[in-house]
Design a protein around this motif. Structure first.
Motif, short mmCIF file in Angstrom:
data_model
loop_
_atom_site.label_atom_id
_atom_site.label_comp_id
_atom_site.label_asym_id
_atom_site.label_seq_id
_atom_site.Cartn_x
_atom_site.Cartn_y
_atom_site.Cartn_z
N ARG A 236 0.70 54.29 11.98
CA ARG A 236 1.00 53.85 10.62
C ARG A 236 0.48 52.43 10.43
N PHE A 237 -0.28 52.22 9.35
CA PHE A 237 -0.83 50.90 9.06
C PHE A 237 -0.91 50.72 7.56
N LEU A 238 -0.94 49.45 7.12
CA LEU A 238 -1.08 49.15 5.70
C LEU A 238 -2.42 49.69 5.20
N THR A 239 -2.40 50.33 4.05
CA THR A 239 -3.62 50.91 3.49
C THR A 239 -4.65 49.80 3.26
N PRO A 240 -5.79 49.86 3.95
CA PRO A 240 -6.74 48.74 3.96
C PRO A 240 -7.73 48.75 2.78
N LEU A 241 -7.23 48.96 1.57
CA LEU A 241 -8.11 49.07 0.41
C LEU A 241 -8.12 47.82 -0.46
N SER A 242 -7.31 46.84 -0.13
CA SER A 242 -7.30 45.59 -0.88
C SER A 242 -6.73 44.49 0.01
N PRO A 243 -7.41 43.33 0.09
CA PRO A 243 -6.84 42.23 0.88
C PRO A 243 -5.43 41.88 0.42
N MET A 244 -5.16 42.01 -0.89
CA MET A 244 -3.85 41.66 -1.41
C MET A 244 -2.76 42.58 -0.85
N ASN A 245 -3.11 43.84 -0.53
CA ASN A 245 -2.11 44.74 0.05
C ASN A 245 -1.72 44.30 1.45
N THR A 246 -2.63 43.64 2.16
CA THR A 246 -2.29 43.14 3.50
C THR A 246 -1.46 41.86 3.43
N TYR A 247 -1.29 41.32 2.22
CA TYR A 247 -0.40 40.17 2.03
C TYR A 247 0.97 40.63 1.54
N TYR A 248 1.32 41.86 1.86
CA TYR A 248 2.54 42.45 1.33
C TYR A 248 3.80 41.75 1.82
N TYR A 249 3.72 41.09 2.96
CA TYR A 249 4.90 40.44 3.54
C TYR A 249 5.08 39.05 2.93
N ALA A 250 6.33 38.71 2.61
CA ALA A 250 6.65 37.50 1.85
C ALA A 250 6.05 36.21 2.40
N PRO A 251 6.05 35.96 3.72
CA PRO A 251 5.55 34.65 4.19
C PRO A 251 4.05 34.45 4.03
N VAL A 252 3.27 35.54 3.91
CA VAL A 252 1.81 35.39 3.94
C VAL A 252 1.15 35.47 2.56
N ASN A 253 1.93 35.76 1.51
CA ASN A 253 1.34 35.70 0.18
C ASN A 253 1.80 34.44 -0.54
N ILE A 254 0.93 33.90 -1.37
CA ILE A 254 1.22 32.63 -2.02
C ILE A 254 2.27 32.78 -3.11
N SER A 255 2.19 33.85 -3.90
CA SER A 255 3.10 34.02 -5.03
C SER A 255 4.40 34.70 -4.60
N ALA A 256 5.42 34.54 -5.42
CA ALA A 256 6.71 35.18 -5.15
C ALA A 256 6.67 36.67 -5.44
N THR A 257 5.80 37.08 -6.38
CA THR A 257 5.61 38.49 -6.70
C THR A 257 4.14 38.85 -6.50
N LEU A 258 3.89 40.08 -6.12
CA LEU A 258 2.52 40.57 -5.98
C LEU A 258 2.05 41.18 -7.30
N PRO A 259 0.74 41.31 -7.49
CA PRO A 259 0.24 41.99 -8.70
C PRO A 259 0.81 43.39 -8.82
N VAL A 260 1.03 43.85 -10.05
CA VAL A 260 1.63 45.15 -10.30
C VAL A 260 0.80 46.27 -9.68
N LEU A 261 -0.52 46.18 -9.73
CA LEU A 261 -1.34 47.27 -9.19
C LEU A 261 -1.18 47.40 -7.68
N ILE A 262 -0.67 46.34 -7.01
CA ILE A 262 -0.38 46.42 -5.58
C ILE A 262 1.07 46.84 -5.36
N SER A 263 2.03 46.16 -5.99
CA SER A 263 3.44 46.40 -5.72
C SER A 263 3.94 47.75 -6.22
#
Length: 363
Positions: A111-138
């Motif tokens: 099982r691994f994060l779907t590797p179709l967008s760099p933003m999806n690999t920032y799914y974990y709170a400490p590694v993304n800059i914003s408090a919420t992710l874009p809707v098309l990802i979340s």
């Protein structure tokens, strides 16, 4: 099928956390890394219709990330993230093993994060800059959060390089999983669909189903300045439970989905511009459903403080809305991250304003 899947996940978890002793290659010393984080979140929305509360504070997520590398070319990874009201299976975000054949070819299974967008690999709170992710990802409408699959991936070149990742396997339908202290994030399409008197929506039982798919992407990058990727995701034909609003009736419809998108990231000094456009050729009972999403985000690092702004346009099941986000991340050290952001939803039937603040402790 479910039994086999669970046995596989359990095996991968044991491998990742305990590590099987494998004879080292040459002078290689086995490496183990364990880290984690706890994220607490405050949400407030103005004039949220139909909710018991417009604000709330909650433990939004808590994660454990573990990796074990018994040999130079073999690595195992396990990520478990607790989120309120999620099942154990949904909390196992990653559990995989990867074998490095060469720099150009790697084989990954589990099982691994779907590797179709760099933003999806920032799914974990400490590694993304914003408090919420874009809707098309979340909201996971175009592709799922993760896959139980086999992946072939690799990279060619150095300063200017091309990378690829192709995969095939199964996945849990994770579309519209609710997050946040109020539970509004992931629920936007349900919410606006109700206000617009939409004839039907996808029933909640869809989140308990699985499907098969193939997908992949190709990326071009030049140093850290530019990174552009083209991706596709093709899922097997499936039965989708559709809830007829106001009737209490759930019908089963045949559905097919082929998603494709392009994303780009441009970086210069401390400034970063990120964006993506995705579209799905989605049919339900041979009827075409409009499904498009796009966002663009700009951030600039000022050392410990990083302000950011983002614009999004989303069309899902006859529901179209725009979301504007502005915020700031403050990271004084590795352990502590504070994020605050303002959100504005723009939709013909109702505009919404919201505020999100999160405190993240990493270890």
């Amino acid at each position: 099928m479910k039994t086999t899947k669970k046995q596989t996940l359990v095996l991968m978890a044991v491998l990742a956390f305990l590590g099987i002793q494998v004879n080292a290659q040459g002078q290689w010393e086995p490496q183990t890394k364990i880290s984690g984080y706890i994220s607490t979140e405050f949400n407030y929305f103005d004039n949220l219709d139909g909710y018991e509360k417009e604000y709330g504070v909650a433990l939004s997520e808590a994660g454990i990330l573990a990796s074990y590398q018994p040999k130079k070319d073999v690595s195992l990874k396990m990520v478990f993230v607790y989120r309120p009201d999620y099942s154990i299976d949904q909390m196992i975000n990653e559990a995989n093993i990867q074998y490095r054949l060469s720099r150009n070819f790697n084989l990954k299974a589990g099982r691994f994060l779907t590797p179709l967008s760099p933003m999806n690999t920032y799914y974990y709170a400490p590694v993304n800059i914003s408090a919420t992710l874009p809707v098309l990802i979340s909201n996971h409408e175009f592709f799922p959060l993760n896959m139980d699959a086999i992946s072939l991936n690799g990279k060619f070149g150095d300063d200017a390089n091309i990378s690829y990742d192709v995969f095939a396997g199964g996945y849990n339908n994770s579309m519209w999983l609710n997050t946040g202290a109020v539970g509004f994030f992931g629920n936007e399409v349900y919410y606006y669909g109700g206000l617009l008197n939409s004839p039907f929506t996808i029933d909640e039982s869809y989140k308990d189903t699985r499907n098969l798919a193939v997908g992949g992407n190709v990326r071009f990058a030049y140093q850290d300045y530019i990174n552009v990727g083209v991706s596709v995701f093709n899922s097997q034909k499936e039965n989708v439970p559709a809830y007829l609003i106001g009737s209490g009736t759930v019908l089963s419809f045949d559905s097919e989905r082929f998603s494709y998108g392009i994303d780009a990231k441009f970086t210069y000094n401390n400034t970063q511009l990120t964006g993506a456009i995705w579209k799905s050729d989605l049919t339900i009972n041979d009827k075409y459903i409009d499904h498009e999403g796009a966002f663009v985000e700009l951030n600039h690092s000022l050392g410990k403080i990083t302000p950011y702004v983002r614009y999004e346009d989303q069309t899902s099941f006859y529901v179209e809305f725009q979301r504007y986000t502005g915020g700031m991340m403050y990271k004084p050290n590795f352990e502590t991250t504070v994020k605050c952001e303002y959100l504005h939803y723009e939709q013909d039937v109702q505009n919404l304003d919201g505020f999100v603040a999160s405190l993240i402790y990493s270890f």
